[in-house]
Design an enzyme around this catalytic site. Structure first.
Site, mmCIF file in Angstrom:
data_model
loop_
_atom_site.group_PDB
_atom_site.id
_atom_site.type_symbol
_atom_site.label_atom_id
_atom_site.label_comp_id
_atom_site.label_asym_id
_atom_site.label_seq_id
_atom_site.Cartn_x
_atom_site.Cartn_y
_atom_site.Cartn_z
ATOM 1 N N ASP A 1 -2.460 6.493 -3.487
ATOM 2 C CA ASP A 1 -1.289 5.867 -2.870
ATOM 3 C C ASP A 1 -0.832 4.708 -3.749
ATOM 4 O O ASP A 1 -1.388 4.472 -4.822
ATOM 5 C CB ASP A 1 -1.572 5.431 -1.426
ATOM 6 C CG ASP A 1 -2.590 4.311 -1.344
ATOM 7 O OD1 ASP A 1 -3.376 4.164 -2.290
ATOM 8 O OD2 ASP A 1 -2.609 3.583 -0.333
ATOM 9 N N SER B 1 0.810 -1.217 0.000
ATOM 10 C CA SER B 1 0.000 0.000 0.000
ATOM 11 C C SER B 1 0.846 1.272 0.000
ATOM 12 O O SER B 1 1.627 1.506 -0.907
ATOM 13 C CB SER B 1 -0.972 -0.041 1.185
ATOM 14 O OG SER B 1 -2.005 0.890 1.016
ATOM 15 N N ASP C 1 -5.789 2.483 -3.007
ATOM 16 C CA ASP C 1 -6.995 2.370 -2.166
ATOM 17 C C ASP C 1 -7.264 3.647 -1.367
ATOM 18 O O ASP C 1 -8.238 3.726 -0.626
ATOM 19 C CB ASP C 1 -6.959 1.132 -1.251
ATOM 20 C CG ASP C 1 -5.865 1.169 -0.204
ATOM 21 O OD1 ASP C 1 -5.060 2.122 -0.200
ATOM 22 O OD2 ASP C 1 -5.795 0.235 0.621
ATOM 23 N N ASP D 1 -1.087 1.510 -3.938
ATOM 24 C CA ASP D 1 -1.982 0.460 -4.452
ATOM 25 C C ASP D 1 -3.374 0.996 -4.761
ATOM 26 O O ASP D 1 -4.307 0.223 -5.010
ATOM 27 C CB ASP D 1 -2.067 -0.712 -3.473
ATOM 28 C CG ASP D 1 -2.827 -0.360 -2.206
ATOM 29 O OD1 ASP D 1 -2.805 0.825 -1.810
ATOM 30 O OD2 ASP D 1 -3.455 -1.254 -1.608
#
Length: 451
Positions: A243, A103, A247, A245
């Protein structure tokens, strides 16, 4: 649980989270999914994806090898966002999805996160079964040599299907908006241009050239000051930072001010409520959301529900009581009518839709939330659980709360991972908030602190 944290299995790539571990996770995960498959005559199908960090390829190959050895049909999505996997698992009728990502963390970290066939996090029960298999001294799971092995196929159309889904979450295009986008050199990098071009947005991009090493590096939703400068430089009306990834989404207004998840939830919640689309007129937040958000929601006639910190707890609460909007200050916002997890690009598109429909600048929309100054101090303690039951600590918290008389709040909670007590307060002014926090911290240090 020993391996699975709130966000899957995490570690430093190649030392904590090794390719050997990824292979074993693939085998154990594949076996558990096969055992639970409703239809025993077909091989379970698993989607595998990653973000742009360099270790993702190594872990992906190892994980897929493990899944194949356990007889799984693998569809390889390549680089896509975490919410992209959650969406595709549902529409491709897969038994599970796996995202290889850490992430918003630095490039050295990586993680492996499993989704169930419903697009939500894999159940604790299944994670525990996988852990039990990982803990066996010897791998005794079946090892077929021919029949019973899995197959792998690339599925590049996943990105296209996900993009089309995002574009269809709003009724019309976003023409007339000048946008600046920060892709964090992560999973959204190859999606933003296609999607915003399709939606007729005039846009400028930064941090959309991943090289395997530059993910989240001084850019993205955890470093929105980079986008803030870029918005002003380009004369854009709004900026969106994702960000690594994809999410999370943090916005920037036309003046370069950072608009966090709290303000995004307020703006979207009020807009949905005015159109009768906010279920039970309620927004689900975590205890870290700012007092200013609650005051603004109350003034707009909306309700809020609080959960502990972590987007999974927000989703659990939403599912339990039937809410459709929730999220965190960090920019994880969940629109449960559309997707099962925080989705940065979905959030950004909804926010732009509100701007277009209302004809208001982002600074105007966000001005209805007055953020209270916040101060957070971490105190090293011997026993964080005992600290919360200490009479003197309880007394000073009560004294401070009484003095605030509703115009501020105190939150004292243990860290989830370290021997720390987090002391946080919010109040009308910086001076007040510092004084309140210092008073509590002094007592905590005197009673249970360790230097």
């Amino acid at each position: 649980m020993k391996y699975f944290g709130t966000d899957g299995v995490r570690g430093i790539a190649n030392s904590g989270l090794t390719p050997e571990m990824a292979f074993r996770l693939g085998r154990a995960g594949g076996y558990v999914l096969t055992e639970h498959a409703e239809n025993k005559s077909t091989q379970p199908r698993v989607l595998v994806a990653r973000d742009t960090r360099i270790s993702g390829q190594m872990l992906e190959e190892a994980l897929i090898a493990g899944l194949l050895s356990a007889g799984i049909e693998v569809l390889r999505l390549g680089v896509i966002t975490t919410p992209g996997v959650a969406y595709l698992v549902r529409i491709q009728d897969a038994d599970a999805g796996v995202m290889i990502s850490a992430s918003h963390n630095p490039v050295e970290d990586n993680g492996i996160k499993f989704f169930g066939g419903d697009g939500f996090k894999l159940s604790d029960a299944k994670e525990e079964e996988i852990e039990e298999l990982l803990d066996q001294p010897k791998d005794t799971l079946p090892r077929p040599a021919a029949e019973g092995l899995g197959t792998v196929a690339d599925f590049p159309e996943g990105n296209l299907k996900y993009s089309q889904f995002l574009e269809q979450t709003i009724p019309d295009d976003l023409s007339g908006i000048h946008l600046a986008v920060d892709g964090a050199n992560g999973s959204t990098s190859n999606l933003v241009s296609r999607i915003f071009a399709d939606l007729n947005v005039e846009f400028d991009t930064m941090a959309t050239a991943p090289d395997g090493l530059n993910i989240n590096k001084g850019v993205g939703s955890t470093h929105p000051e980079a986008l803030s400068k870029f918005v002003v430089e380009k004369g854009a009306q709004v900026g969106l930072a994702f960000d690594g990834d994809g999410d999370r989404c943090i916005a920037v207004d036309e003046l370069g001010n950072i608009i966090d998840g709290d303000k995004i939830m307020y703006i979207c919640g009020k807009f949905l409520s005015e159109r009768g689309k906010l279920k039970q007129d309620t927004v689900v937040t975590t205890v870290m959301s700012n007092l200013g958000l609650y005051k603004a929601l109350e003034a707009a006639g909306l309700h809020s529900k609080q959960t502990q910190v972590g987007d999974r707890y927000v989703v659990e609460e939403m599912l339990k009581d039937g809410y459709n909007l929730g999220g965190e200050q960090s920019g994880h916002v969940v629109f449960l009518d559309f997707n099962t997890t925080g989705d940065g690009m979905l959030t950004g598109i909804q926010l732009l839709h509100v701007m277009k429909e209302t004809g208001k600048k982002l600074s105007e929309l966000a001005a209805e939330v007055t953020t209270y100054p916040q101060k957070l101090v971490n105190v090293k303690v011997q026993d964080k659980k005992a600290a919360l039951n200490n009479d003197k600590i309880k007394a000073v918290i009560k004294d401070v709360e009484d003095e605030m008389a509703g115009d501020g709040r105190v939150l004292v909670r243990p860290s989830g991972t370290q021997d720390l007590l987090r002391v946080m307060a919010e109040a009308k002014t910086d001076e007040l908030v510092s004084a309140y926090v210092d008073r509590i911290v002094d007592v905590v240090k005197a009673e249970v602190g360790i230097e």
